[in-house]
Design an enzyme around this catalytic site. Sequence first.
Site, PDB file in Angstrom:
ATOM      1  N   HIS A 304       0.859  -1.174   0.000  1.00  0.00           N
ATOM      2  CA  HIS A 304       0.000   0.000   0.000  1.00  0.00           C
ATOM      3  C   HIS A 304       0.897   1.226   0.000  1.00  0.00           C
ATOM      4  CE1 HIS A 304      -3.084   2.851   1.260  1.00  0.00           C
ATOM      5  NE2 HIS A 304      -3.940   1.969   0.803  1.00  0.00           N
ATOM      6  N   ASP A 361      -8.161  -5.148   0.166  1.00  0.00           N
ATOM      7  CA  ASP A 361      -8.638  -5.894  -1.001  1.00  0.00           C
ATOM      8  C   ASP A 361      -8.333  -7.383  -0.919  1.00  0.00           C
ATOM      9  OD1 ASP A 361      -9.657  -3.652  -2.442  1.00  0.00           O
ATOM     10  OD2 ASP A 361      -7.582  -3.043  -2.675  1.00  0.00           O
TER      11      ASP A 361
HETATM   12  N1  COA Z   1       4.042  -7.780  -4.810  1.00  0.00           N
HETATM   13  C1  COA Z   1       5.379  -7.791  -4.991  1.00  0.00           C
HETATM   14  N2  COA Z   1       6.182  -6.716  -4.840  1.00  0.00           N
HETATM   15  C2  COA Z   1       5.577  -5.559  -4.486  1.00  0.00           C
HETATM   16  C3  COA Z   1       4.195  -5.490  -4.261  1.00  0.00           C
HETATM   17  C4  COA Z   1       3.419  -6.640  -4.441  1.00  0.00           C
HETATM   18  N3  COA Z   1       2.083  -6.599  -4.259  1.00  0.00           N
HETATM   19  N4  COA Z   1       3.866  -4.221  -3.896  1.00  0.00           N
HETATM   20  C5  COA Z   1       5.012  -3.541  -3.907  1.00  0.00           C
HETATM   21  N5  COA Z   1       6.046  -4.336  -4.244  1.00  0.00           N
HETATM   22  C6  COA Z   1       7.458  -3.947  -4.299  1.00  0.00           C
HETATM   23  C7  COA Z   1       7.726  -3.083  -5.550  1.00  0.00           C
HETATM   24  O1  COA Z   1       8.130  -3.877  -6.644  1.00  0.00           O
HETATM   25  C8  COA Z   1       8.824  -2.170  -5.060  1.00  0.00           C
HETATM   26  O2  COA Z   1      10.051  -2.877  -5.132  1.00  0.00           O
HETATM   27  P1  COA Z   1      11.453  -2.075  -5.319  1.00  0.00           P
HETATM   28  O3  COA Z   1      11.606  -1.244  -4.081  1.00  0.00           O
HETATM   29  O4  COA Z   1      12.460  -3.158  -5.425  1.00  0.00           O
HETATM   30  O5  COA Z   1      11.301  -1.250  -6.562  1.00  0.00           O
HETATM   31  C9  COA Z   1       8.504  -1.955  -3.575  1.00  0.00           C
HETATM   32  O6  COA Z   1       7.724  -3.102  -3.174  1.00  0.00           O
HETATM   33  C10 COA Z   1       7.694  -0.696  -3.310  1.00  0.00           C
HETATM   34  O7  COA Z   1       6.528  -0.770  -4.112  1.00  0.00           O
HETATM   35  P2  COA Z   1       5.979   0.437  -4.976  1.00  0.00           P
HETATM   36  O8  COA Z   1       5.158  -0.105  -6.093  1.00  0.00           O
HETATM   37  O9  COA Z   1       7.088   1.401  -5.321  1.00  0.00           O
HETATM   38  O10 COA Z   1       5.065   1.130  -3.904  1.00  0.00           O
HETATM   39  P3  COA Z   1       3.879   2.060  -4.214  1.00  0.00           P
HETATM   40  O11 COA Z   1       3.603   2.779  -2.948  1.00  0.00           O
HETATM   41  O12 COA Z   1       4.101   2.871  -5.436  1.00  0.00           O
HETATM   42  O13 COA Z   1       2.714   1.032  -4.597  1.00  0.00           O
HETATM   43  C11 COA Z   1       0.860  -0.355  -4.626  1.00  0.00           C
HETATM   44  C12 COA Z   1       1.685   0.645  -3.821  1.00  0.00           C
HETATM   45  C13 COA Z   1      -0.461  -0.592  -3.894  1.00  0.00           C
HETATM   46  C14 COA Z   1       0.537   0.214  -6.022  1.00  0.00           C
HETATM   47  C15 COA Z   1       1.648  -1.683  -4.766  1.00  0.00           C
HETATM   48  O14 COA Z   1       1.972  -2.176  -3.492  1.00  0.00           O
HETATM   49  C16 COA Z   1       0.886  -2.723  -5.586  1.00  0.00           C
HETATM   50  O15 COA Z   1       0.929  -2.678  -6.816  1.00  0.00           O
HETATM   51  N6  COA Z   1       0.157  -3.660  -4.877  1.00  0.00           N
HETATM   52  C17 COA Z   1      -0.648  -4.648  -5.563  1.00  0.00           C
HETATM   53  C18 COA Z   1      -1.953  -4.004  -6.013  1.00  0.00           C
HETATM   54  C19 COA Z   1      -2.885  -3.741  -4.857  1.00  0.00           C
HETATM   55  O16 COA Z   1      -3.114  -4.586  -4.014  1.00  0.00           O
HETATM   56  N7  COA Z   1      -3.470  -2.529  -4.853  1.00  0.00           N
HETATM   57  C20 COA Z   1      -4.475  -2.162  -3.848  1.00  0.00           C
HETATM   58  C21 COA Z   1      -4.074  -0.972  -3.074  1.00  0.00           C
HETATM   59  S1  COA Z   1      -5.260  -0.679  -1.790  1.00  0.00           S
END
Ligand code: COA
Length: 430
Positions: A304, A361
Site C-alpha cells: 500500500h 482488497d
Molecule cells: N508484490 C510484490 N512486490 C511488491 C508489491 C506486491 N504486491 N507491492 C510492492 N512491491 C514492491 C515493488 O516492486 C517495489 O520494489 P522495489 O523497491 O524493489 O522497486 C517496492 O515493493 C515498493 O513498491 P511500490 O510499487 O514502489 O510502492 P507504491 O507505494 O508505489 O505502490 C501499490 C503501492 C499498492 C501500487 C503496490 O503495493 C501494488 O501494486 N500492490 C498490488 C496491487 C494492490 O493490491 N493494490 C491495492 C491498493 S489498496
Amino acid sequence: MEKFAKLVIDGKELTLPIIEGSEGEKALDIRRLRQETGYITFDPGYGNTGACKSAITYMNGEKGILRYRGIPIEELAERSTFVETAYLLISGRLPTREELTRTSVYLNDFSPIHENMKAFYGSYPPKSHPMGILSAMINALRSFYPELVDLDEEMNQTFLRLISKIRTMSAMAYKISRGHRVIYPRPDLCYCANFLNMMFDSPVVPYHIDDDMVRALNVFWILHADHEQNCSTTAVRAVGSSKVNIYAAVSAGISALWGPLHGGANQAVIHMLEKIHKDGMSFDECISRARDKNDGFKLMGFGHRVYKTYDPRAKIMKKMCDIILGKATRKDPLLDIARRLEERALEDNYFKEKNLYPNVDFYSGIVLRAMGIPTNMFTVMFAIGRLPGWIAQWKEDLGDPEMKLCRPRQIYTGHEINHYVPLDERTEES
Ligand code: COA
C-alpha cells in the site's frame, strides 16, 4: 509559536513556514518557492505532497490507524451503519435520530431511476464493464437533476440523491447485463438490504435477506467510505477544482477507481487466487515470482502506498470473512489459499523488508464472492462505498478559501526549440 525551515538555493535563503496538523503531521509550506527562487518541487505520484488541508479522515500508515472525523474505523465497523457513516463523513458529525430518519426518507424518495435513463443501459454492448457504464450514468445525472448544491447545507439533497441513485443504478446495470428483469427499490428495506434485494431478487426465486449478509455489506461499505487523498479522491478534487458540477467530479473518481492498482485490486486478487488454484501453483512459486522484477506477477492485495504495516481495514475484513464463510455450506477453496499465502508472505524477507502487508482488497473479494456479487461488479461495490468520501472531499475542497484550480507544474525533458518541416521534405529523423 510559528515554526519555519530554511532552504538555501543558489546562495539565496528562503524561509518556509511549517504547517502542523492536529495529529502532529508536519509540512513545509512551499507556496512561495517558485515565485521567489524559480524552483519547483519534483514528486511523481505526489507521495510527499500535501495537496490540501482536510478535517475528514486521519490515517497513519506506520501505526495502522484509520479514523473518520476522529472516530476509529474499528468502532464504526462494529457499531455504525453505512448510511450513518456517510452522514458523519459529509456533515462532519454523527446524525441525531431525527436526522437519520429524515436521511432515510430522502434516500427512499430518490431511489427510483428516471425511466428515460433505463434506455441508456440497453444501448451498451453486452460485455461492457459496469464501471464504464456507471461513470457515464453518474455524469448523465447532471442533465436530469441540474439543481445546484448549496454548500452551506450540512447534508444537501443532491448528495443524498447521488448516494441513493448509485445503488439503484449499479443493481440495475447488473440485472440488465444478465438479461434479467429489473427489480425496483423497496421503501421498507434499509440501504444495504435494498441493494442486495435489487441485485438478487427475481420473480422466479424470491431473495431471502440474511442479516449477516446485510451486516457484512454495511461493514464493507463503511471500510471503503473514505481513505483521504487516494487516487480517485484526488481525481474528484482535481476535477472539482475547475468548479465543474459534482456529478462530473464523481464520474472522474469512478474512472480513477476502475484501475487495477486502485479499486480494481479486489477483482485482481480473485483472479490471482483462481489462477493459483487452477494452475496448482505452490506458495513458494508465487512468492519467488512476486519477488522477481522481470516477472509481471505481483501479489495482488499486498502493499500500500501509505500503510507500511497491516491495513486496519484488512483485519476487520478478515474477521468478516470468517463469519460469512463460517455460515456457508460450501467451502471456498480460495479462502484457504488466501490464508496460507498470507502466512507465507508475512514470513518472507522480501515482504518484511519492503513492509508489504495485506491490504483491504486481499479479503474483501472473498466476502463479496460469498454474497454472490460477480467479480466484474467488485469495483462498482467499492465505488458505492467510496461515494460519501468523494462527496465529503469535494464539499471540503469547494468550501476552502485556500484551495485553487489544481494545476501542477512539470520538468520539461523534450526537444529544445525545433522547427516545422513540410511534409514532402520530412524524413524519419526530422
Ligand atoms: N508484490 C510484490 N512486490 C511488491 C508489491 C506486491 N504486491 N507491492 C510492492 N512491491 C514492491 C515493488 O516492486 C517495489 O520494489 P522495489 O523497491 O524493489 O522497486 C517496492 O515493493 C515498493 O513498491 P511500490 O510499487 O514502489 O510502492 P507504491 O507505494 O508505489 O505502490 C501499490 C503501492 C499498492 C501500487 C503496490 O503495493 C501494488 O501494486 N500492490 C498490488 C496491487 C494492490 O493490491 N493494490 C491495492 C491498493 S489498496
